[in-house]
Enzyme design. Structure first.
Site, PDB file in Angstrom:
ATOM      1  N   GLY A   8      43.326 -20.687 -40.660  1.00  0.00           N
ATOM      2  CA  GLY A   8      43.175 -22.067 -40.236  1.00  0.00           C
ATOM      3  C   GLY A   8      42.156 -22.239 -39.132  1.00  0.00           C
ATOM      4  O   GLY A   8      41.411 -21.313 -38.784  1.00  0.00           O
ATOM      5  N   ASN A   9      42.162 -23.429 -38.538  1.00  0.00           N
ATOM      6  CA  ASN A   9      41.208 -23.725 -37.475  1.00  0.00           C
ATOM      7  C   ASN A   9      41.545 -23.004 -36.177  1.00  0.00           C
ATOM      8  O   ASN A   9      40.646 -22.688 -35.394  1.00  0.00           O
ATOM      9  CB  ASN A   9      41.175 -25.234 -37.217  1.00  0.00           C
ATOM     10  CG  ASN A   9      40.522 -26.003 -38.354  1.00  0.00           C
ATOM     11  OD1 ASN A   9      39.364 -25.783 -38.679  1.00  0.00           O
ATOM     12  ND2 ASN A   9      41.279 -26.900 -38.972  1.00  0.00           N
ATOM     13  N   THR A  10      42.814 -22.738 -35.933  1.00  0.00           N
ATOM     14  CA  THR A  10      43.217 -22.114 -34.673  1.00  0.00           C
ATOM     15  C   THR A  10      43.937 -20.779 -34.853  1.00  0.00           C
ATOM     16  O   THR A  10      43.784 -19.884 -34.030  1.00  0.00           O
ATOM     17  CB  THR A  10      44.141 -23.064 -33.876  1.00  0.00           C
ATOM     18  OG1 THR A  10      45.251 -23.455 -34.695  1.00  0.00           O
ATOM     19  CG2 THR A  10      43.380 -24.313 -33.453  1.00  0.00           C
ATOM     20  N   ILE A  12      45.662 -17.648 -37.748  1.00  0.00           N
ATOM     21  CA  ILE A  12      45.800 -17.068 -39.083  1.00  0.00           C
ATOM     22  C   ILE A  12      47.291 -16.903 -39.348  1.00  0.00           C
ATOM     23  O   ILE A  12      48.018 -16.335 -38.527  1.00  0.00           O
ATOM     24  CB  ILE A  12      45.078 -15.711 -39.180  1.00  0.00           C
ATOM     25  CG1 ILE A  12      43.574 -15.903 -38.990  1.00  0.00           C
ATOM     26  CG2 ILE A  12      45.367 -15.040 -40.527  1.00  0.00           C
ATOM     27  CD1 ILE A  12      42.790 -14.600 -38.950  1.00  0.00           C
ATOM     28  N   TYR A  87      40.318 -35.789 -58.014  1.00  0.00           N
ATOM     29  CA  TYR A  87      39.494 -36.037 -56.833  1.00  0.00           C
ATOM     30  C   TYR A  87      38.047 -36.237 -57.277  1.00  0.00           C
ATOM     31  O   TYR A  87      37.527 -35.486 -58.095  1.00  0.00           O
ATOM     32  CB  TYR A  87      39.597 -34.839 -55.897  1.00  0.00           C
ATOM     33  CG  TYR A  87      39.321 -35.114 -54.447  1.00  0.00           C
ATOM     34  CD1 TYR A  87      40.107 -35.999 -53.728  1.00  0.00           C
ATOM     35  CD2 TYR A  87      38.299 -34.446 -53.768  1.00  0.00           C
ATOM     36  CE1 TYR A  87      39.881 -36.231 -52.380  1.00  0.00           C
ATOM     37  CE2 TYR A  87      38.062 -34.664 -52.427  1.00  0.00           C
ATOM     38  CZ  TYR A  87      38.852 -35.562 -51.730  1.00  0.00           C
ATOM     39  OH  TYR A  87      38.622 -35.792 -50.400  1.00  0.00           O
ATOM     40  N   ASP A  96      42.944 -25.847 -48.292  1.00  0.00           N
ATOM     41  CA  ASP A  96      44.276 -26.100 -47.746  1.00  0.00           C
ATOM     42  C   ASP A  96      44.917 -27.309 -48.425  1.00  0.00           C
ATOM     43  O   ASP A  96      46.122 -27.321 -48.702  1.00  0.00           O
ATOM     44  CB  ASP A  96      44.216 -26.293 -46.235  1.00  0.00           C
ATOM     45  CG  ASP A  96      43.221 -27.369 -45.806  1.00  0.00           C
ATOM     46  OD1 ASP A  96      42.254 -27.625 -46.533  1.00  0.00           O
ATOM     47  OD2 ASP A  96      43.428 -27.942 -44.716  1.00  0.00           O
ATOM     48  N   ASP A 117      50.437 -33.308 -43.777  1.00  0.00           N
ATOM     49  CA  ASP A 117      50.238 -32.071 -43.022  1.00  0.00           C
ATOM     50  C   ASP A 117      49.732 -32.436 -41.631  1.00  0.00           C
ATOM     51  O   ASP A 117      48.584 -32.848 -41.458  1.00  0.00           O
ATOM     52  CB  ASP A 117      49.235 -31.177 -43.741  1.00  0.00           C
ATOM     53  CG  ASP A 117      49.053 -29.828 -43.055  1.00  0.00           C
ATOM     54  OD1 ASP A 117      49.791 -29.548 -42.093  1.00  0.00           O
ATOM     55  OD2 ASP A 117      48.175 -29.058 -43.480  1.00  0.00           O
ATOM     56  N   THR A 120      45.577 -29.638 -37.217  1.00  0.00           N
ATOM     57  CA  THR A 120      44.381 -30.013 -36.462  1.00  0.00           C
ATOM     58  C   THR A 120      43.936 -31.413 -36.856  1.00  0.00           C
ATOM     59  O   THR A 120      43.624 -32.252 -36.014  1.00  0.00           O
ATOM     60  CB  THR A 120      43.255 -28.999 -36.708  1.00  0.00           C
ATOM     61  OG1 THR A 120      43.712 -27.689 -36.334  1.00  0.00           O
ATOM     62  CG2 THR A 120      42.020 -29.345 -35.909  1.00  0.00           C
TER      63      THR A 120
END
Length: 242
Positions: A8-10, A12, A87, A96, A117, A120
Site C-alpha cells: 500500500g501507500n504506507t 505492506i 469500468y 486494490d 475502503d 489513504t
C-alpha cells in the site's frame, strides 16, 4: 497454502490462507520486506502460490524475492476477474479496487454490494446483482485531509485523528477534528444513501485502516471487515491459478 501481499501507500500487509481462511496476517514497513518474507516462509514452507498487489510501481526485486519460494502472480489490469468489469477505463483502475470488487462478488455474487475502503483515500466500489462492477468514487482520506489543512494554510496545526466530544468544535483543534471526522462520516452516510436509492437490498462493507473511526458513527447499517481486501486478493489468486 496461499500468500497474498498488499503493498500500500504506507504499509505492506500480507496474509496466509489455508482453505480460503486467513491463518496468519501481519503488516510492516517496506524496508523490512526481505527479512519478513524469509521469516514467513520459514514458518509456512507449505505456501505454494502468492499474489502481489501494489498501488504504485512494483519493485521487481520484491517479486523476485517471493519467487524464490513459490509461484507468483502479479496482479495487473490484465489479470482475470470473476465479475464483469464495466469500468470505462479499466487500464487505469487500481489493483486494490479490483481486489475489493472481487471480494464483493465472492461474498455476495447475486446481490448489490457497496465496498467502502477508508484508507489513504476513501474509495467506493459498487458490484451489482448482475455480477457487474460499475465503478464508484475516490475521495481524500482522513490523514490526507488533516495534512491538507496544515500544508495549505499558514496557521493550522498538523493533527492526528481523534475522537469527537461534540460535532460543534469550541477550539481550533476541535473544529479541525469535527471538520474531518464528522465531515467524513456525513460524506460516507450521504454516499450510502445515494446508492441505496438506486440499488435495492444493498449490502455495505466498510474496510480499511480508518474504518474503526466510522463503523460506530455511521447511521446506516454496515458490515465492518478489516481483511476484505486481503480476501479479495486470495479470490483473484485462486481465479488466476486454477
Amino acid at each position: 497454502m496461499n500468500l497474498v501481499i498488499d503493498i500500500g501507500n504506507t504499509l505492506i500487509k500480507y496474509a496466509v490462507f489455508q482453505n480460503s481462511r486467513i491463518i496468519h496476517d501481519h503488516s510492516f514497513e517496506s524496508g523490512l520486506f526481505l527479512s519478513k518474507i524469509r521469516e514467513l516462509f520459514e514458518k509456512y514452507p507449505q505456501i505454494n502460490n502468492a499474489i502481489l498487489s501494489s498501488v504504485g510501481k512494483l519493485d521487481r526485486k520484491e517479486r523476485d524475492v517471493v519467487a524464490l519460494f513459490c509461484k507468483v502472480h502479479v496482479l495487473t489490469n490484465n489479470s482475470k476477474v470473476p465479475f464483469k468489469n464495466s469500468y470505462a477505463t479499466p487500464q487505469t483502475l487500481g489493483v486494490d479496487r479490483l481486489a475489493l470488487a472481487a471480494a464483493a462478488y465472492h461474498h455476495n455474487p447475486r446481490g448489490n454490494t457497496l465496498v467502502i475502503d477508508a484508507g489513504t483515500c476513501i474509495t467506493y466500489e459498487m458490484v451489482n446483482n448482475f455480477g457487474e462492477y460499475v465503478g464508484g468514487a475516490i475521495s481524500p482520506g482522513v490523514k490526507m485531509r488533516y495534512n491538507a489543512m496544515h500544508n495549505q494554510t499558514a496557521g493550522l496545526p498538523l493533527l492526528n485523528p481523534n475522537d469527537l466530544l461534540d460535532f460543534i468544535g469550541n477550539s481550533t483543534e476541535s473544529c479541525m477534528h469535527s471538520g474531518v471526522i464528522n465531515g467524513v462520516t456525513q460524506e460516507v452516510d450521504g454516499v450510502i444513501d445515494q446508492y441505496q436509492s438506486r440499488f435495492q437490498d444493498l449490502t455495505v462493507i466498510l474496510t480499511g485502516g480508518d474504518s474503526h473511526f466510522f463503523a460506530k458513527r455511521l447511521k446506516n447499517t454496515i458490515f465492518a471487515n478489516s481483511k476484505f481486501l486481503l480476501e479479495g486478493l486470495n479470490c483473484l489468486l485462486e481465479y488466476n491459478t486454477n
